[in-house]
Every structure is written in C-alpha cells, then in structure tokens.
Design a protein around this motif. Sequence first.
Motif, PDB file in Angstrom:
ATOM      1  N   HIS A  98       0.845  -1.191   0.000  1.00  0.00           N
ATOM      2  CA  HIS A  98       0.000   0.000   0.000  1.00  0.00           C
ATOM      3  C   HIS A  98       0.880   1.242   0.000  1.00  0.00           C
ATOM      4  O   HIS A  98       1.920   1.289   0.663  1.00  0.00           O
ATOM      5  CB  HIS A  98      -0.905   0.008   1.239  1.00  0.00           C
ATOM      6  CG  HIS A  98      -1.764   1.230   1.326  1.00  0.00           C
ATOM      7  ND1 HIS A  98      -2.928   1.351   0.607  1.00  0.00           N
ATOM      8  CD2 HIS A  98      -1.626   2.382   2.027  1.00  0.00           C
ATOM      9  CE1 HIS A  98      -3.471   2.534   0.860  1.00  0.00           C
ATOM     10  NE2 HIS A  98      -2.697   3.178   1.719  1.00  0.00           N
ATOM     11  N   ALA A  99       0.459   2.299  -0.717  1.00  0.00           N
ATOM     12  CA  ALA A  99       1.252   3.516  -0.878  1.00  0.00           C
ATOM     13  C   ALA A  99       0.713   4.648  -0.016  1.00  0.00           C
ATOM     14  O   ALA A  99      -0.498   4.865   0.054  1.00  0.00           O
ATOM     15  CB  ALA A  99       1.239   3.956  -2.343  1.00  0.00           C
ATOM     16  N   CYS A 143       3.983   1.199   2.395  1.00  0.00           N
ATOM     17  CA  CYS A 143       5.133   1.701   1.643  1.00  0.00           C
ATOM     18  C   CYS A 143       5.101   3.223   1.590  1.00  0.00           C
ATOM     19  O   CYS A 143       4.207   3.820   0.980  1.00  0.00           O
ATOM     20  CB  CYS A 143       5.122   1.131   0.226  1.00  0.00           C
ATOM     21  SG  CYS A 143       5.144  -0.669   0.192  1.00  0.00           S
ATOM     22  N   TYR A 144       6.085   3.833   2.229  1.00  0.00           N
ATOM     23  CA  TYR A 144       6.181   5.284   2.258  1.00  0.00           C
ATOM     24  C   TYR A 144       6.877   5.785   0.997  1.00  0.00           C
ATOM     25  O   TYR A 144       7.977   5.330   0.673  1.00  0.00           O
ATOM     26  CB  TYR A 144       6.945   5.736   3.492  1.00  0.00           C
ATOM     27  CG  TYR A 144       6.241   5.417   4.786  1.00  0.00           C
ATOM     28  CD1 TYR A 144       5.248   6.254   5.291  1.00  0.00           C
ATOM     29  CD2 TYR A 144       6.554   4.254   5.498  1.00  0.00           C
ATOM     30  CE1 TYR A 144       4.591   5.955   6.473  1.00  0.00           C
ATOM     31  CE2 TYR A 144       5.906   3.944   6.681  1.00  0.00           C
ATOM     32  CZ  TYR A 144       4.926   4.798   7.161  1.00  0.00           C
ATOM     33  OH  TYR A 144       4.279   4.492   8.336  1.00  0.00           O
ATOM     34  N   GLU A 145       6.234   6.715   0.289  1.00  0.00           N
ATOM     35  CA  GLU A 145       6.903   7.360  -0.832  1.00  0.00           C
ATOM     36  C   GLU A 145       7.853   8.407  -0.262  1.00  0.00           C
ATOM     37  O   GLU A 145       7.432   9.349   0.415  1.00  0.00           O
ATOM     38  CB  GLU A 145       5.904   8.008  -1.783  1.00  0.00           C
ATOM     39  CG  GLU A 145       6.599   8.653  -2.964  1.00  0.00           C
ATOM     40  CD  GLU A 145       5.655   9.096  -4.064  1.00  0.00           C
ATOM     41  OE1 GLU A 145       6.154   9.678  -5.049  1.00  0.00           O
ATOM     42  OE2 GLU A 145       4.439   8.855  -3.960  1.00  0.00           O
ATOM     43  N   CYS A 179       7.826  -0.066   4.981  1.00  0.00           N
ATOM     44  CA  CYS A 179       8.562  -0.346   3.749  1.00  0.00           C
ATOM     45  C   CYS A 179       8.605   0.888   2.851  1.00  0.00           C
ATOM     46  O   CYS A 179       8.234   1.988   3.269  1.00  0.00           O
ATOM     47  CB  CYS A 179       7.926  -1.538   3.037  1.00  0.00           C
ATOM     48  SG  CYS A 179       8.050  -3.086   3.976  1.00  0.00           S
ATOM     49  N   LEU A 180       9.055   0.704   1.618  1.00  0.00           N
ATOM     50  CA  LEU A 180       9.349   1.834   0.733  1.00  0.00           C
ATOM     51  C   LEU A 180       8.648   1.734  -0.607  1.00  0.00           C
ATOM     52  O   LEU A 180       8.539   0.656  -1.197  1.00  0.00           O
ATOM     53  CB  LEU A 180      10.858   1.910   0.476  1.00  0.00           C
ATOM     54  CG  LEU A 180      11.744   2.252   1.668  1.00  0.00           C
ATOM     55  CD1 LEU A 180      13.201   2.002   1.319  1.00  0.00           C
ATOM     56  CD2 LEU A 180      11.529   3.693   2.101  1.00  0.00           C
ATOM     57  N   LEU A 181       8.189   2.893  -1.091  1.00  0.00           N
ATOM     58  CA  LEU A 181       7.799   3.078  -2.482  1.00  0.00           C
ATOM     59  C   LEU A 181       8.968   3.802  -3.157  1.00  0.00           C
ATOM     60  O   LEU A 181       9.329   4.911  -2.746  1.00  0.00           O
ATOM     61  CB  LEU A 181       6.514   3.906  -2.565  1.00  0.00           C
ATOM     62  CG  LEU A 181       5.855   4.090  -3.946  1.00  0.00           C
ATOM     63  CD1 LEU A 181       4.437   4.625  -3.756  1.00  0.00           C
ATOM     64  CD2 LEU A 181       6.616   5.022  -4.867  1.00  0.00           C
ATOM     65  N   GLU A 199      15.759  -4.547  -0.025  1.00  0.00           N
ATOM     66  CA  GLU A 199      14.942  -5.477   0.756  1.00  0.00           C
ATOM     67  C   GLU A 199      13.661  -4.812   1.266  1.00  0.00           C
ATOM     68  O   GLU A 199      12.700  -5.506   1.603  1.00  0.00           O
ATOM     69  CB  GLU A 199      15.743  -6.024   1.931  1.00  0.00           C
ATOM     70  CG  GLU A 199      16.886  -6.941   1.511  1.00  0.00           C
ATOM     71  CD  GLU A 199      17.660  -7.477   2.693  1.00  0.00           C
ATOM     72  OE1 GLU A 199      17.411  -7.018   3.834  1.00  0.00           O
ATOM     73  OE2 GLU A 199      18.528  -8.347   2.497  1.00  0.00           O
ATOM     74  N   LYS A 200      13.652  -3.493   1.323  1.00  0.00           N
ATOM     75  CA  LYS A 200      12.487  -2.766   1.815  1.00  0.00           C
ATOM     76  C   LYS A 200      11.623  -2.183   0.700  1.00  0.00           C
ATOM     77  O   LYS A 200      10.521  -1.699   0.954  1.00  0.00           O
ATOM     78  CB  LYS A 200      12.939  -1.636   2.758  1.00  0.00           C
ATOM     79  CG  LYS A 200      13.450  -2.122   4.103  1.00  0.00           C
ATOM     80  CD  LYS A 200      12.320  -2.714   4.934  1.00  0.00           C
ATOM     81  CE  LYS A 200      12.733  -3.031   6.346  1.00  0.00           C
ATOM     82  NZ  LYS A 200      11.605  -3.554   7.150  1.00  0.00           N
ATOM     83  N   ILE A 201      12.117  -2.197  -0.522  1.00  0.00           N
ATOM     84  CA  ILE A 201      11.363  -1.624  -1.639  1.00  0.00           C
ATOM     85  C   ILE A 201      10.301  -2.619  -2.093  1.00  0.00           C
ATOM     86  O   ILE A 201      10.610  -3.696  -2.601  1.00  0.00           O
ATOM     87  CB  ILE A 201      12.302  -1.266  -2.808  1.00  0.00           C
ATOM     88  CG1 ILE A 201      13.270  -0.155  -2.394  1.00  0.00           C
ATOM     89  CG2 ILE A 201      11.486  -0.826  -4.031  1.00  0.00           C
ATOM     90  CD1 ILE A 201      14.353   0.133  -3.413  1.00  0.00           C
ATOM     91  N   LYS A 202       9.041  -2.245  -1.903  1.00  0.00           N
ATOM     92  CA  LYS A 202       7.925  -3.125  -2.254  1.00  0.00           C
ATOM     93  C   LYS A 202       7.026  -2.521  -3.332  1.00  0.00           C
ATOM     94  O   LYS A 202       6.108  -3.193  -3.813  1.00  0.00           O
ATOM     95  CB  LYS A 202       7.076  -3.424  -1.015  1.00  0.00           C
ATOM     96  CG  LYS A 202       7.858  -3.975   0.176  1.00  0.00           C
ATOM     97  CD  LYS A 202       8.468  -5.330  -0.102  1.00  0.00           C
ATOM     98  CE  LYS A 202       9.189  -5.866   1.141  1.00  0.00           C
ATOM     99  NZ  LYS A 202       9.810  -7.186   0.893  1.00  0.00           N
TER     100      LYS A 202
END
Length: 351
Positions: free
Chosen positions: A135-136, A184-186, A213-215, A237-240
């Motif tokens: 989710h973003a 996922c944080y932009e 996680c990350l955007l 590893e955190k980029i989803k």
Amino acid sequence: MKTIKGPAIFLAQFMGDEPPFNNLSNICRWAASLGYKGVQIPTWDSRLMDLQKAAESKTYADEIKGIVQEAGLEITELSTHLQGQLVAVHPAYDALFDSFAPPAYRHNPKARTEWAVNQLKYAAKASQHLGLTAHATFSGALLWHTVYPWPQRPAGLVKQGFQELARRWLPILNEFDRCGVDLCYEIHPGEDLHDGVTYERFLEATGHHPRACLLYDPSHFVLQCLDYLAYIDIYHEKIKMFHVKDAEFNPTGRSGVYGGYQDWIDRPGRFRSLGDGQVNFKAIFSKLAQYDFPGWAVLEWECCLKHPEDGAREGAEFIRRHIIHVTEKAFDDFAGAGADEQLNKKVLGLD
C-alpha cells in the motif's frame, strides 16, 4: 528471479468529470486500451471507490475488483497519499493541508488527524479484502520546516520529532501487519521521510517495524541530487512498490535545488514524462530485476510540458520496453559440467 509486473498506471493524475476519466469502469477501459495491465487506485476519490465500505464489506471490495477485472486489468495497490499526509501536519501547514480532508474535519487539527488515522486503517483492511500485499502513502511532516538548519535546531529536536512521528504511525503499522500488507512510504520532499537517512531514523523509532517499507520513485531523488541507483543497492529489501516517473535537474547560476519559488516550468528541477527526463531507467529496471523486486512498475505521470494523455500513451510502451523478462538459466549453461563432487575435488586439487 522474478519478472516485474506491468505496465500499470496510477490513476490520481488522470481523474476528471468527463468520460473516460469520471469513474472506475470508464478509466479502466481507457487504461486497458493503451496497453496497461494494472491500475493503482487513489482512495480519496469517491468516483473510484468508497474506502470505508471496501474495508467493512468484502462483497463491495469484490465488486470493485470485478469492475477492474472486467476491463482486463488488475488492481496493483491502493494509495492514501493525501490521508497519510494528514497523520502528521505541523501547524504552519494547517491551512494548506486542510483541503485534503472532508469539510467536516477542517479547521480542527485533532479531528482531522483522527480521521486520517482511521482512513489508513480502513486502507489496510480494504487492501486485505482486495488480496493486495502493498500500500502507498506519505509519512506527513513535523520537522520539514527545519530541513535547512537556520536558526540552529535545538538539541534533541530531530530525535523527538521522529519519536512522535513513530508514535502516530505505530498503531497504523500494526493494523497493516494484522492484515498482511506492507505499508510503503513514498520518500518525498515535504515529508519527514524524504531520503534514506530520514527513513532510517523513522525505522529505528518504530523498532524496525517489518511493515514500514518503501515506495521507490527515482524522480524525487534526481531533484535532490541523490544517487538513486545506490539507493536500490542499500534498500532493496524494503522496496515493495515502484513509481516509474521521470525528472530532470538543470541548475543555473540563478537557481538550484530549492527552485527560487518559481513555477514548475521554470525550476531547475522538473518532473517530465517518461523518456523526456534524465533518469536512467535501464539501470533501474536491471537492478530491480537483479534484486527480485516482487511488485509492479506503475507509471506516475507528472510533467509541466506534455499533455497527460500523451504521457499515458507513451508511458505504457516505455514501461513495457524496459521490463526485463528474467532468464531461467545461465547464459553459459551450454558449457556446464553438471554437478559432480569428484570433478570438483579434481578442480580444487584435492583428489
């Protein structure tokens, strides 16, 4: 290795009151006609979906999913960028961000924040109902007004700011964890999470929460002069999630990173349609394939020059050409000797 899914398109910048941009069914058929395979849905636009209803009713969520599938598409992720922004708003920005909330919650920061937190929790459950895994959102900002340290920041301010940010987000992150969805944080200027260091501060303040996680969006890193390829090496590893968005940075003797309060068209750093900017997408897609990125390549279109429909049409083909269909075998398998322990001993001089 996994082949990145796509192309997909973030619908936020294309919604309008005229067909085909006025409802979910119409805009999905339009996106499919351009060659897109997925859509990322902004949850604040009621023309697309009712977020609370999708959280409370699996039947309704299935109906939304059915509308998208009827057009031959998949939902890639939901987005709560505007609601996430309202989880943490410094009072200096109250007037500017009030419009992100419904009228009933404006001019009341406490009520607005509570509404935003509930929106994020609805998004977790709605994502679960839709069978989504990421989710973003935005982090919001309590410290952004201190990003350039003049006057000097008081001792302990940054640590306390990230502790407060984590305090606000932990109940939300826990709800996403219960629903099996990565939040996922932009990483974006204007947010307290705007580069790798600030993400690490936040991660530490949350106790390294597994759902924080990350955007990945390289355009915001071009405008910060940050190494967007090394970023993938560090944080893969955190980029989803992945926004495929282009940008350019052309500093002059009169203006640089901060832009001089100029409009986008005159700033040294500008967002551009795919292929019109400076981002090295061949290298990005290669690195994401190398690291087994599990998600979608989603066009986020923003450009101060090109018409959005042209950007969307060109973007589908651009992403399609850049997705690497990963190999299932090594290129030199033809010369392989197979698995043989005795041969290995001979090669090592142990026989």
